[in-house]
Design a protein around this motif. Structure first.
Motif, PDB file in Angstrom:
ATOM      1  N   ARG A 150      50.419  51.607 -46.532  1.00  0.00           N
ATOM      2  CA  ARG A 150      51.548  51.157 -47.346  1.00  0.00           C
ATOM      3  C   ARG A 150      51.201  49.874 -48.083  1.00  0.00           C
ATOM      4  O   ARG A 150      50.529  48.989 -47.536  1.00  0.00           O
TER       5      ARG A 150
ATOM      6  N   GLU B 220      53.453  54.187 -51.067  1.00  0.00           N
ATOM      7  CA  GLU B 220      52.595  54.821 -50.061  1.00  0.00           C
ATOM      8  C   GLU B 220      51.311  55.184 -50.791  1.00  0.00           C
ATOM      9  O   GLU B 220      51.337  55.988 -51.721  1.00  0.00           O
ATOM     10  N   VAL B 221      50.214  54.548 -50.421  1.00  0.00           N
ATOM     11  CA  VAL B 221      48.965  54.750 -51.159  1.00  0.00           C
ATOM     12  C   VAL B 221      48.034  55.647 -50.358  1.00  0.00           C
ATOM     13  O   VAL B 221      47.745  55.376 -49.201  1.00  0.00           O
ATOM     14  N   THR B 222      47.590  56.745 -50.984  1.00  0.00           N
ATOM     15  CA  THR B 222      46.672  57.672 -50.320  1.00  0.00           C
ATOM     16  C   THR B 222      45.331  57.630 -51.021  1.00  0.00           C
ATOM     17  O   THR B 222      45.230  57.860 -52.227  1.00  0.00           O
ATOM     18  N   GLU B 223      44.279  57.332 -50.237  1.00  0.00           N
ATOM     19  CA  GLU B 223      42.940  57.285 -50.808  1.00  0.00           C
ATOM     20  C   GLU B 223      42.156  58.460 -50.252  1.00  0.00           C
ATOM     21  O   GLU B 223      42.036  58.616 -49.047  1.00  0.00           O
ATOM     22  N   THR B 224      41.650  59.306 -51.151  1.00  0.00           N
ATOM     23  CA  THR B 224      40.868  60.468 -50.720  1.00  0.00           C
ATOM     24  C   THR B 224      39.448  60.320 -51.195  1.00  0.00           C
ATOM     25  O   THR B 224      39.211  60.111 -52.386  1.00  0.00           O
ATOM     26  N   ARG B 225      38.509  60.421 -50.246  1.00  0.00           N
ATOM     27  CA  ARG B 225      37.102  60.340 -50.616  1.00  0.00           C
ATOM     28  C   ARG B 225      36.479  61.715 -50.563  1.00  0.00           C
ATOM     29  O   ARG B 225      36.667  62.457 -49.600  1.00  0.00           O
ATOM     30  N   TYR B 226      35.731  62.038 -51.613  1.00  0.00           N
ATOM     31  CA  TYR B 226      35.077  63.345 -51.712  1.00  0.00           C
ATOM     32  C   TYR B 226      33.600  63.181 -51.435  1.00  0.00           C
ATOM     33  O   TYR B 226      32.933  62.294 -51.967  1.00  0.00           O
ATOM     34  N   TYR B 227      33.083  64.063 -50.572  1.00  0.00           N
ATOM     35  CA  TYR B 227      31.680  63.978 -50.184  1.00  0.00           C
ATOM     36  C   TYR B 227      30.968  65.286 -50.428  1.00  0.00           C
ATOM     37  O   TYR B 227      31.566  66.360 -50.413  1.00  0.00           O
ATOM     38  N   LYS B 228      29.647  65.178 -50.617  1.00  0.00           N
ATOM     39  CA  LYS B 228      28.787  66.357 -50.567  1.00  0.00           C
ATOM     40  C   LYS B 228      27.894  66.120 -49.352  1.00  0.00           C
ATOM     41  O   LYS B 228      27.237  65.078 -49.239  1.00  0.00           O
ATOM     42  N   LEU B 229      27.925  67.106 -48.445  1.00  0.00           N
ATOM     43  CA  LEU B 229      27.127  66.966 -47.229  1.00  0.00           C
ATOM     44  C   LEU B 229      25.946  67.918 -47.264  1.00  0.00           C
ATOM     45  O   LEU B 229      26.043  69.029 -47.804  1.00  0.00           O
ATOM     46  N   PHE B 230      24.855  67.481 -46.687  1.00  0.00           N
ATOM     47  CA  PHE B 230      23.684  68.336 -46.573  1.00  0.00           C
ATOM     48  C   PHE B 230      23.223  68.332 -45.125  1.00  0.00           C
ATOM     49  O   PHE B 230      23.160  67.272 -44.489  1.00  0.00           O
TER      50      PHE B 230
ATOM     51  N   TYR C  29      35.005  64.977 -40.591  1.00  0.00           N
ATOM     52  CA  TYR C  29      35.687  64.915 -41.878  1.00  0.00           C
ATOM     53  C   TYR C  29      37.021  65.638 -41.762  1.00  0.00           C
ATOM     54  O   TYR C  29      37.216  66.487 -40.907  1.00  0.00           O
TER      55      TYR C  29
END
Lengths: 347, 396
Positions: free
Chosen positions: A168, A173-183, A263
């Motif tokens: 908050r 209401e702040v939503t932070e989404t992180r996008y990843y590429k996994l190997f 994740y």
């Protein structure tokens, strides 16, 4: 091919059978026991085989009582239906057809029946009459032929993953989404993945009694077959390996997927799995098979002869099922309604 | 004996004299330096003015008064017999004018002029006369024509619209009379078929102010021409009946109002008024931070929840019991055949490729919060009579 082997006690000529409790060949008359890896006094006969019109059936004469033993080209071990004498069709377990190893039966017929009774216990929707009316049509201890495959899976997998965090900031209401590429890259080794090599036994059935513990495998000796039924393989290794490969691939994907559990979401985007085939082995695994007849329907049950795992689909008493469904619905509805009334009443 | 009789006579006369100076219906009150009798004529005049114009005009001259403002205010409190009242209090060199009622605003505007009228006159008699004649002139110039009916006896129920039967009105009146007596506050129910162009708020305020109700009270007005309701509060009424509280009460009345069951609706109003005043007096003013506990009843929603939970339970049970009956299925995996410790990850990379931030406006809800330390209170306004009223209205 036309050679039959019988197992007679050297002391009293009694009929020897493999005894699960002692894990030895046992004579029921004089209680003599013989090490199956060593015993070599089984008698072999050259017998005339009569072929019936239908070339699938072969007919043998029992040496002990003269009775007719029905078999087919795949039969490796059987019992005389009249005098119960165990016979082994040596031809089907020699040379190229000889299994490398075998897991001997650990559970006997009585124990199989006991497991069946246990299987019926606690099955709420089982029709009441089943327990009393269902009749055993057949109970057989069968050594089922299997191909065992070793393999190593080398895999590279890519995933699209996300991780989110919410906090908050004042009125927001702040939503932070992180996008990843996994190997991920790695390997997994599999050993003794079993594939049912008998056409007669449903793969579904044999898979349902898995797993078999390959540590219980012993060097093959036809003595173990005495008193049981057995078939040689009717599905080649070549035709079986794909089934093993698919299971290995599925497990590989599943295990690699589990490395992304930290994740919030992880979806495979690409994969490259290379299977290296290792050894393959021809073995026999013990299974108890039962047919039960109830209201003109046949129900099949199977039990792992090594671990005792018992499976088999049971009929559902539909009336009882509907009755219980309705009952639970009414009961739960009333209970929840009463709870709410209680909450309203208490102030 | 004759001597005794004479003493008695003098004593009585003196008593009468003192009484004469402090007669209650005197409009002109002077201190001892002045002879009261000279002002009889003026007093009579003022009595007539009071009868004709419904305004009590007073004059007090007393050099011993220190705080003229306070004196004027407290004087009015005990001398508000007419609907409108004015008093000018004169001390050494100080004066104060206090007023209430219809003409309050207008009199207040002309305070200085009224003083000048008095002060500029050659004699006290002339001064006082000029003062009250000026007030009368103001009254004449600003004849308040309020549309509200003038009603005598401060009734608890004034059912102009005829929404109640004779028996119902009687019962309601008795109930409300008891409440008024119990708490020393006024509770009034008024109905009308015609607001005569006035706003409901003004109508309700004026009905209360101009019909002699006390300084603490609550009035419920129903105007049938626009199917409106309006609650007007004054003094302790405004304190005990907050904006929230009024909504709670009207909410409870609403279904009856809509159905036309006015007696039931007003009965609810009276009962609620009783409760609210009682709570208010104990320091438990009904407001957003001390709300009325919602009366919960078992409704369709509760029934639906029960049924849904019932259905889910039944489904769940069915799935489990039927699941018991099947044990034969294909095996998809080879997990049992993994060689111990052979699962090796020899390369892994986790790369952050993007970050997205989203903001969602979500202000805290004050109305639904029952943990706020202060309540909503009562919004106030000034009515035409100059007094402060609370309350609001709506429609049914």
């Amino acid at each position: 091919m036309s050679e039959l082997k019988e197992y007679k006690c050297p002391n009293c000529s009694g009929r020897l059978e493999f005894d699960t409790k002692s894990q030895k060949l046992k004579c029921p008359y004089c209680d003599g026991t013989f090490d199956p890896d060593i015993f070599d006094d089984g008698k072999q006969y050259d017998l005339n085989v009569e072929k019936w019109e239908d070339a699938d059936y072969l007919v043998y004469s029992c040496k002990s009582c003269g009775g007719t033993i029905m078999a087919d080209k795949d039969t490796a071990a059987s019992k005389c239906p009249y005098c119960d004498s165990p016979v082994v069709m040596i031809g089907n377990v020699s040379g190229d057809l000889k299994p490398k190893r075998i897991i001997p039966f650990k559970y006997d017929k009585e124990q199989a029946k006991e497991e069946y009774r246990k299987h019926l216990k606690g099955k709420v929707l089982l029709p009441k009459a089943f327990r009393s009316e269902a009749a055993f049509e057949e109970i057989k201890g069968i050594y089922v032929p299997f191909w065992l495959f070793d393999g190593k899976a080398n895999a590279k997998m890519w995933f699209d993953a996300t991780r989110s965090h919410t906090h908050r900031e004042g009125d927001y209401e702040v939503t932070e989404t992180r996008y990843y590429k996994l190997f991920r890259s790695g390997s997994i080794e599999f050993a003794h993945v079993p594939v049912d090599a008998s056409e007669k036994i449903d793969d579904e059935l044999s898979q349902s009694v898995e797993p078999f513990d390959s540590k219980g495998l012993k060097d093959f000796n036809d003595n173990y077959l005495a008193g049981y039924f057995a078939d040689r393989y009717s599905v080649s290794a070549k035709d079986s390996v794909d089934i093993a490969d698919e299971r290995i691939m599925n497990s590989t994907r599943h295990m690699f997927d589990s490395t992304t559990s930290h994740y919030d979401t992880a979806v495979p985007s690409a994969s490259s799995i290379h299977l290296m085939h290792g050894r393959q082995e021809y073995v026999m695994y013990p299974m108890w098979m039962m047919n039960v007849r109830y209201k003109d329907k046949r129900y099949v049950f199977a039990m792992n002869g090594q671990t005792g795992k018992f499976v088999g689909d049971l009929p559902v008493d539909t009336m009882k099922s509907r009755f219980i469904a309705l009952g639970v619905f009414l009961l739960a509805t009333i209970v929840v309604a009463l709870l709410q009334l209680l909450a309203i009443g208490v102030k | 004996m004759k001597r005794l009789f004479r003493i008695l006579l003098v004593a009585m006369l003196m008593l009468l004299a003192t009484n004469r100076i402090n007669a209650e219906d005197d409009h002109i009150i002077l201190d001892d330096n002045y002879v009261q009798d000279h002002y009889d004529e003026l007093n009579d005049d003022l009595k007539h003015i009071e009868e004709d114009y419904d305004i009590g005009i007073y004059f007090v001259l007393d050099k011993s008064i220190n705080d003229v403002d306070a004196y004027a205010k407290s004087f009015l409190e005990t001398h508000s017999h007419a609907t409108s009242n004015v008093v000018m209090v004169v001390s050494e060199d100080n004066y104060a004018i206090a007023t209430n009622g219809y003409y309050a605003n207008d009199v207040n505007t002309y305070k200085k002029q009224l003083w000048n009228k008095y002060n500029d006159a050659p004699t006290y008699t002339d001064g006082i006369r000029d003062y009250y004649q000026a007030v009368t002139a103001i009254v004449n110039a600003n004849q308040y024509s309020s549309v509200v009916p003038k009603v005598s006896g401060t009734p608890s129920v004034y059912d102009e619209a005829g929404l109640l039967t004779g028996e119902q009105a009687k019962q309601l009146k008795e109930k409300i009379d008891q409440i008024r007596k119990k708490y020393g506050m006024d509770v009034v129910v008024v109905t009308t078929n015609d607001l005569k162009g006035a706003k409901a708020m003004d109508y309700a305020d004026d009905f209360y102010d101009y019909n002699g109700y006390s300084k603490d009270g609550v009035l419920m007005l129903l105007s049938m021409d626009d199917r409106g309701w309006h609650v007007s509060t004054k003094g302790k009424g405004a304190k005990y009946f907050t904006d929230y509280g009024i909504d709670v009460i009207v909410d409870k009345m609403m279904s009856n109002l809509k159905k036309g069951n006015f007696y039931e609706a007003f009965t609810i109003f009276a009962d609620q008024a009783d409760y609210f005043i009682d709570q208010g007096r104990q320091g438990n003013i009904i407001d957003t931070n001390n709300p009325v506990k919602k009366e919960k009843t078992f409704g369709i929603f509760n029934g639906a929840i029960s049924a849904v939970v019932g259905a889910l339970s039944s489904l769940f049970t069915s799935l489990i019991l039927n699941g018991q009956m099947k044990s034969i299925k294909m095996e998809k995996y080879a997990g049992s055949y993994v060689v111990d410790r052979s699962f090796v990850i020899n390369g892994s990379a986790d790369m952050l490729v993007d970050t997205k931030v989203s903001r969602h406006y979500d202000p805290p809800h004050h109305e639904s919060s029952s943990h706020s330390s202060s309540g909503g209170g009562s919004s106030m306004h000034t009515s035409s009579s100059g007094s402060s009223h609370g309350g609001h209205g709506g429609h049914f």
